[in-house]
Write an enzyme that holds these catalytic residues in place. Sequence first.
Site, PDB file in Angstrom:
ATOM      1  N   ASP A   1       0.850  -1.206   0.000  1.00 28.69           N
ATOM      2  CA  ASP A   1       0.000   0.000   0.000  1.00 28.69           C
ATOM      3  C   ASP A   1       0.876   1.243   0.000  1.00 28.69           C
ATOM      4  O   ASP A   1       1.205   1.751   1.055  1.00 28.69           O
ATOM      5  CB  ASP A   1      -0.918  -0.031   1.219  1.00 28.69           C
TER       6      ASP A   1
ATOM      7  N   ASP B   1      -4.661   0.365  -6.284  1.00 28.62           N
ATOM      8  CA  ASP B   1      -4.231   0.581  -4.906  1.00 28.62           C
ATOM      9  C   ASP B   1      -4.177  -0.774  -4.205  1.00 28.62           C
ATOM     10  O   ASP B   1      -5.213  -1.336  -3.871  1.00 28.62           O
ATOM     11  CB  ASP B   1      -5.221   1.524  -4.207  1.00 28.62           C
TER      12      ASP B   1
ATOM     13  N   GLU C   1      -2.620  10.554  -0.605  1.00 29.63           N
ATOM     14  CA  GLU C   1      -3.854   9.743  -0.591  1.00 29.63           C
ATOM     15  C   GLU C   1      -4.214   9.352   0.826  1.00 29.63           C
ATOM     16  O   GLU C   1      -5.384   9.347   1.224  1.00 29.63           O
ATOM     17  CB  GLU C   1      -3.659   8.485  -1.447  1.00 29.63           C
ATOM     18  N   GLU C   2      -3.172   9.041   1.587  1.00 30.14           N
ATOM     19  CA  GLU C   2      -3.417   8.521   2.943  1.00 30.14           C
ATOM     20  C   GLU C   2      -3.991   9.577   3.879  1.00 30.14           C
ATOM     21  O   GLU C   2      -4.511   9.257   4.934  1.00 30.14           O
ATOM     22  CB  GLU C   2      -2.123   7.931   3.527  1.00 30.14           C
TER      23      GLU C   2
HETATM   24 ZN   LIG Z   1      -3.542   2.764  -0.607  1.00 29.88          ZN
END
Ligand SMILES: [Zn+2]
Length: 295
Positions: free
Chosen positions: A135, A198, A169-170
């Site tokens: 991830d 993802d 994104e996180e």
């Molecule tokens: Zn991710």
Amino acid sequence: MEIPGRIRRTVAVVGLCVALVAVPAAAQAEPAAPRTAQVPVVTAEQVMPHLRALQEIADRNGGNRAHGTQGFRQSLTYVKRVLDRAGFRTSLRPFTYNGVLGYNLIADWRGGDPEHVVLVGAHLDSVAAGPGMNDNGSGAAAVLASAVAMSRAGVVPKRHMRFAWWGAEEQGLIGSKDYVAELSAAEREKIDVYLNFDMTGTKDVRQWFVVHDEPRATDAFEAYFAARGLPTFDIGIGGSDHVSFGAAGIPVSGFTTGLDDCYHDACDRVDNVDPGTETTSANAVLGVTWQLATG
Ligand SMILES: [Zn+2]
């Protein structure tokens, strides 16, 4: 996403990256083989070195590649250099979040109808807790290896091909939201489909979770996996950067191989990525992108 009339099964609702509501894959229409005549194939030796490079960057920078860190900046530099050498036109798109500068990396391949864009992306940042290899070094590497393979094959697309690596994104899909917000209505119209990846190298993968939205892309992914005897589950839009596009009315698809035991943890290292799954995923990205861009 609610899909009335189907049996729903909650696979995972954890964090930002995956909140999947899975339904059994609809009866596969025609499991027609994708057009593979000219499509190159990427090997593990063409995908895994990108992940090892990102792991080394995390190791040199406090163990992560999170928004606002040197680990993220060096990840950007690495991916951009690979793309520049492969002949892409690259640009960094800055944004600010929490008072910290972040970036998206955009790469355009020459040619193709600029009124019809196939956009393919993955987030490049990790959480602060770890190096973020499944991830989402995995998705970032799969998209990168696909782009490089297309360049080497001298692809001549009918639709314009654009690739993207998102920042932050996180923190809440920040980079992709910023990118979409900066597009004019006319520019949004030109994006025929956005494909998101993802987490694509999960160990002990049981199925490929296909984002069920834009019909041609969704069908192409399902056909790709079906032709190889790999099971798929349909999922709604949720959990990653494609949400930013879907919310703006841009059709989306993509897939994920799902969560693993090291999700958002320090143990999400390169040895947490299964090379076989990752290579299969990279070839699915490549095959379907090629089909959509050239068909
Ligand atoms: Zn991710």
